[in-house]
Scaffold this motif. Structure first.
Motif, PDB file in Angstrom:
ATOM      1  N   TRP A 443      -1.381   8.783  11.106  1.00  0.00           N
ATOM      2  CA  TRP A 443      -1.546   9.005  12.569  1.00  0.00           C
ATOM      3  C   TRP A 443      -2.829   8.579  12.701  1.00  0.00           C
ATOM      4  CZ3 TRP A 443       1.143   8.681  16.640  1.00  0.00           C
ATOM      5  CH2 TRP A 443       0.907   9.348  17.842  1.00  0.00           C
ATOM      6  N   ALA A 444      -2.976   7.248  13.453  1.00  0.00           N
ATOM      7  CA  ALA A 444      -4.300   6.659  13.699  1.00  0.00           C
ATOM      8  C   ALA A 444      -4.904   7.372  14.611  1.00  0.00           C
ATOM      9  CB  ALA A 444      -4.101   5.129  14.037  1.00  0.00           C
ATOM     10  N   PRO A 445      -4.525   7.831  15.744  1.00  0.00           N
ATOM     11  CA  PRO A 445      -5.559   8.432  16.719  1.00  0.00           C
ATOM     12  C   PRO A 445      -6.458   9.630  16.184  1.00  0.00           C
ATOM     13  CG  PRO A 445      -3.311   8.221  17.666  1.00  0.00           C
ATOM     14  CD  PRO A 445      -3.334   7.966  16.330  1.00  0.00           C
ATOM     15  N   GLU A 446      -5.913  10.503  15.178  1.00  0.00           N
ATOM     16  CA  GLU A 446      -6.591  11.396  14.514  1.00  0.00           C
ATOM     17  C   GLU A 446      -7.296  10.886  13.159  1.00  0.00           C
ATOM     18  OE1 GLU A 446      -7.631  14.215  16.094  1.00  0.00           O
ATOM     19  OE2 GLU A 446      -6.326  13.786  18.057  1.00  0.00           O
ATOM     20  N   ARG A 447      -6.806   9.833  12.691  1.00  0.00           N
ATOM     21  CA  ARG A 447      -6.971   9.510  11.382  1.00  0.00           C
ATOM     22  C   ARG A 447      -6.390  10.515  10.375  1.00  0.00           C
ATOM     23  NH1 ARG A 447      -9.348   4.745  11.164  1.00  0.00           N
ATOM     24  NH2 ARG A 447     -10.386   5.240   9.215  1.00  0.00           N
ATOM     25  N   VAL A 448      -5.459  10.751  10.320  1.00  0.00           N
ATOM     26  CA  VAL A 448      -4.841  11.828   9.389  1.00  0.00           C
ATOM     27  C   VAL A 448      -3.690  11.098   8.876  1.00  0.00           C
ATOM     28  CG1 VAL A 448      -5.794  13.834  10.647  1.00  0.00           C
ATOM     29  CG2 VAL A 448      -3.551  13.105  11.058  1.00  0.00           C
ATOM     30  N   ALA A 449      -3.508  11.643   7.604  1.00  0.00           N
ATOM     31  CA  ALA A 449      -2.293  11.273   6.624  1.00  0.00           C
ATOM     32  C   ALA A 449      -1.920  12.335   6.191  1.00  0.00           C
ATOM     33  CB  ALA A 449      -2.553  10.136   5.360  1.00  0.00           C
ATOM     34  N   VAL A 450      -0.443  12.471   6.361  1.00  0.00           N
ATOM     35  CA  VAL A 450       0.447  13.553   5.894  1.00  0.00           C
ATOM     36  C   VAL A 450       1.388  13.120   4.729  1.00  0.00           C
ATOM     37  CG1 VAL A 450       2.096  15.359   6.730  1.00  0.00           C
ATOM     38  CG2 VAL A 450       0.472  14.454   8.355  1.00  0.00           C
ATOM     39  N   ILE A 451       1.226  13.955   3.731  1.00  0.00           N
ATOM     40  CA  ILE A 451       1.746  13.560   2.534  1.00  0.00           C
ATOM     41  C   ILE A 451       2.526  14.766   1.914  1.00  0.00           C
ATOM     42  CG2 ILE A 451       1.257  12.563   0.140  1.00  0.00           C
ATOM     43  CD1 ILE A 451      -1.493  11.181   1.387  1.00  0.00           C
ATOM     44  N   PRO A 452       3.802  14.656   1.759  1.00  0.00           N
ATOM     45  CA  PRO A 452       4.448  15.867   0.971  1.00  0.00           C
ATOM     46  C   PRO A 452       4.048  15.709  -0.461  1.00  0.00           C
ATOM     47  CG  PRO A 452       5.856  14.549   2.362  1.00  0.00           C
ATOM     48  CD  PRO A 452       4.661  13.548   2.190  1.00  0.00           C
TER      49      PRO A 452
END
Length: 627
Positions: A443-452
């Motif tokens: 999610w580029a706007p918050e510069r976060v990656a979500v990884i299971p």
């Protein structure tokens, strides 16, 4: 409202998945049902059981939705790819029409609201082929086999279909029309791959199909082309007779590639085929850019393996090589590939992880520019902005044994000197991103990656990593338990229930309860229950018994009515609760939604799903919806 889509390989090319959203509604597969959830109210609007009764992959456009299923057949019936067009205008899904095609669903892409669904079918397998006993009988055998082919009918080769819609008679026939069946310029074995063009929000036309005589395997698509790979054909009779030299077969193994032009929404057009030495790792080993197809393959067996980047161009119905570079990862196999414009990134692995940067600006002379050797390997690469690449994979010791999950941040601003600038690891952990990239969210706007991530049954959930100042920071973790906070009619307290004044000392009971509400929501859940209401099922809950002064302190800090009782609930130990594995993550506005299925069961939407909502910025638990 901003919302995320499926994590895809190419911008503008959607990939079918088990969950989709339009920002207002979330569509997800659960136990064979298509379930529609209102994202704002966080409640189920409706569901429909898909007839095949298993999972499905979805496309969404406007108020139309396609669900693609695979029927295994049985009882004398052949397997079928099943495509449902579903009307979701009022939130309650209704099947509008269904197309069944004999064969196996391979993969699908959607560009501009038109889905291209690829189905692989096989011809009749009782052809009376004969094999020559020696060189002198080759002509006789060829004539006999040619006669056997001429005796076949279209029904022996082409897949049958049936098309049904409410209130209309079922239409049946063969796919596609004869004028849309093609023999590839490179022989690729027996089997038929058919590309169906289906509007996501429009009526299905079974005749909008084209086929090539090749058993399709790996699929890649750009906005203008769709490619399918096939492996070197193995003669079943020669295999059964033990006449194949497998060492020679491995040394000479080739991958055949077939191109379809998909620029016309009305239908795909087969245009060319080609062949390259070696095998491809997955769809990311293929990339089309500026009229050229780039292909990464590995040739040879483990000890003698070598990887190549080859550039192909279409010429007179053939895909021909115009440039190549080899000597990549000798003695290793490709683990991940990513192309970004004129640049390619390749990871190979045996004991360490060489991370290669490839310059493809000159298609006739691609070149390896840089190489970085680090422990472990990345099984998935995601190109970010500002010269950064994120690698998701596994850590390993000096002998090459995997020790856990690993996420690497690479600085590729200098292609000649790539650097691993930040690392996150989970010892004993693993992830499935390399096998299913759709489970990854950036999610580029918050510069976060979500990884299971799952760690030896001790922890299963999703890690949220934030990238700032060229570094990875763990922002938090999300866990789904088999018992969820949704299983209560009580009101869960969160930050919005905290009121002033703010100058109370930490010794006050109200301040301590606020700390539980705000700072430790993953370990202590505070709920307000009316008399007779049960707190969270499966959790260890205790009701608060307060003196008058304690009540006064609480009511100055927390909003709850005089009739409500406060309960503090602790989740049971993870070892006592069946874990749920998070398989997808999506963003809708300020909410982070995660979809989970039971741990160690099928996680493709064929089992019961749970959607959980957390704050995107705070990761605070907000709600859960059983689907």
């Amino acid at each position: 409202m901003d919302y995320s889509g499926t994590n895809v390989q190419e911008a503008g090319v959607d990939e079918a998945d088990i969950v989709k959203t339009d920002g207002r509604r979330i569509f997800a597969m659960s136990a064979g049902h298509l379930v529609v959830v209102d994202a704002a109210r966080r409640e189920v609007l409706g569901s429909v059981l898909l007839p095949v009764g298993e999972s499905a992959e979805l496309f969404l456009a406007e108020d139309g939705l396609l669900a693609i299923q695979q029927s295994s057949g049985g009882g004398g019936n052949p397997p079928q790819a099943v495509i449902h067009r579903i009307d979701v205008r009022d939130g309650v899904p209704k099947i509008a029409e269904t197309l069944r095609v004999e064969g196996n669903y391979v993969s699908a892409r959607s560009i501009g609201g038109v889905a291209r669904v690829m189905v692989r079918s096989r011809p009749a397998d009782d052809f009376p082929f004969v094999h020559p006993a020696g060189p002198d009988s080759e002509t006789v055998a060829e004539e006999a086999n040619r006669a056997a082919m001429l005796a076949t009918t279209l029904e022996d080769w082409l897949p049958a279909y049936s098309h049904t819609s409410p209130g209309s008679a079922t239409a049946e026939g063969l796919l596609p029309p004869c004028g849309q069946v093609h023999a590839p310029t490179v022989f690729s074995g027996f089997g038929v791959t058919t590309v169906l063009s289906v509007p996501v929000a429009g009526a299905i036309d079974p005749t909008a199909a084209t086929s090539v005589l090749a058993p399709g395997e790996t699929v890649y698509a750009s906005t203008r082309s769709m490619y399918v790979s096939t492996a070197t054909w193995i003669d079943p009779a020669a295999d059964e007779a033990g006449d194949i030299d497998w060492d020679q077969f491995a040394a000479e193994f080739r991958t055949n590639l077939h191109r379809f032009d998909i620029s016309d929404p009305a239908g795909a057009v087969y245009t060319a085929s080609g062949s390259v030495p070696g095998e491809i790792h997955n769809q990311f080993a293929l990339s089309e850019h500026a009229g050229h197809l780039r292909v990464v393959t590995t040739t040879g067996e483990w000890n003698a393996s070598e990887s190549w980047v080859r550039v192909l161009a279409e010429s007179d119905g053939r895909l021909v090589e115009v440039g190549s570079v080899g000597d990549i990862g000798r003695g290793e196999r490709v683990q991940s590939v990513r192309f970004a414009g004129d640049i390619g990134y390749v990871v190979t692995f045996r004991q360490i992880d060489p991370f290669y940067t490839i310059d493809l600006s000159n298609p006739a002379a691609p070149a390896v520019v840089g190489e970085l050797k680090i422990p472990g390997f990345s099984s998935y690469l995601h190109a970010l902005d500002e010269g950064l690449v994120l690698g998701v994979g596994f850590d390993a010791d000096e002998d090459g044994f995997v020790t856990g999950a690993k996420v690497s941040l690479f600085d590729v601003s200098d292609l000649a000197e790539p650097q691993e600038v930040s690392v996150w690891t989970a010892p004993g952990g693993w992830n499935e991103i390399g096998w299913d990239h759709r489970a990854f969210l950036w999610w580029a706007p918050e510069r976060v990656a979500v990884i299971p991530v799952t760690a030896d049954r001790e922890w299963s959930g999703a890690v949220v990593l934030q990238i700032a100042d060229d570094a990875l920071r763990e922002a938090g973790r999300i866990v789904h338990l088999a018992v969820s906070a949704a299983q209560t009619s009580c009101r869960r307290l969160n930050e919005t229930d905290v009121i002033g004044p703010v100058d109370m000392t930490e010794a006050d009971l109200g301040a301590r309860v606020v700390e539980l509400i705000v700072q430790t929501p993953e370990t202590a859940i505070i709920v307000a229950c009316e008399p007779g209401e049960e707190p969270i099922a499966g959790f260890q809950c205790e009701v608060g018994e307060f003196s008058e002064s304690e009540e006064e302190s609480l009511r100055k800090r927390i909003s709850y009515t005089t009739s409500e009782e406060l309960w503090a609930c602790l989740p049971p130990a993870v070892s006592e609760v069946p874990l749920r594995q998070i398989v997808r993550s999506i963003v809708v506005g300020d909410d982070l939604w995660t979809l989970s299925h039971p741990y160690e069961r099928y996680r493709d939407g064929s089992t019961e799903g749970l959607l959980q909502v957390n704050g995107l910025k705070t990761l605070e638990f907000l709600d859960a919806v059983d689907i």
